[in-house]
Motif scaffolding. Sequence first.
Motif: not given
Length: 344
Positions: A186-189, A335-339
């Motif tokens: 689910s990260g950037n890459t 908590n980041r969920d996306g870019r």
Amino acid sequence: MKVENLYSKSEENPMKALVFDKSGIENLKLKEIENPTLGPHDVLIRVEKSGVNPIDYFVVNYIPVKPMPHIPGAEIAGTVEKVGDHVKGINKGDKVIVYNRIFDGSCDLCLSGREMLCRNGGIMSVITNGGWSEYFAIPDKNVFKIPENMDWDLAASLPVAALTSYHAIKELEVSPNDIVVIFGASGNTGMFAVQLAKKFGAIVIAVSKKNWLKEFGADYVVGYNEVVEKVKEITEGKMANVVINSLGSSVWDKSLEVLGYNGKLALFGTLTGADVKINLSSIYSKHAKIIGTTGGSRRDLIELINLCRDCRVKVWKTYKLEEGAEALRQIMSENRDGRVMLQL
């Protein structure tokens, strides 16, 4: 022309940029600076959007950079404002992205099509100023046009997030029906690794807590604690043909556990650490191949622009240029969920 010397001495019509004069997010400030000047082979870009990456966080906080004071920003997209006298095929008004590797084009690695490994180059925003500014000037060899209908979030994600995954998938020689396990999906890459592996015909197992990855092409979404058991179940004990580890040491052991015989493991991130212990027998007994990759070539980027016309981007938060410091803090949020994106 040296890329680090793009700023004129004129103080007319100054532009705004995020600048720091010593390491630390608290030192990143919005300032007025001199406008870029153009050489005959340069392109002036009005920056529209930038993807916020871990590299930006490390540039501001830890990595020695030049010049100082310094402008970060490794992943940018924008509209051409002006071109140098000798620039061909790029015109004012074109939508473009910037290939973020500085390269001389004459070393053995450049000549073999691996500009990202140039012996005399490096990463834009590390060895040169980056693109977190209203305008940005760069040699035309680093500028690539994109389709008019491509949205800016996707465009700004192509030069780093998507290119890193695409180059790795090519190096891994992913084939139809390969079982591909992606850690950090689910990260950037990772979100691009999922989509691109699917485009190559793979069966994709995304290791994540985020079920939205199924909308991005993942056939299965499994948690970190259950990944070994689930991969064994899905593959009937054969395990994965390909494993992508974009996180680093925290999933090193599990990456090897889910890798099947004659499998390939690609590494291109150390967000959770770089030091690991290696049991050599777990590698040679499987006839495993471990591949380190970084970035990608200009040819890769051209291919990616065409291949990823319909790719999707999960955007969590978008910040204004003056909010760049907060954007950098959020890139490391649990908590980041996306870019995280910068709207310039």
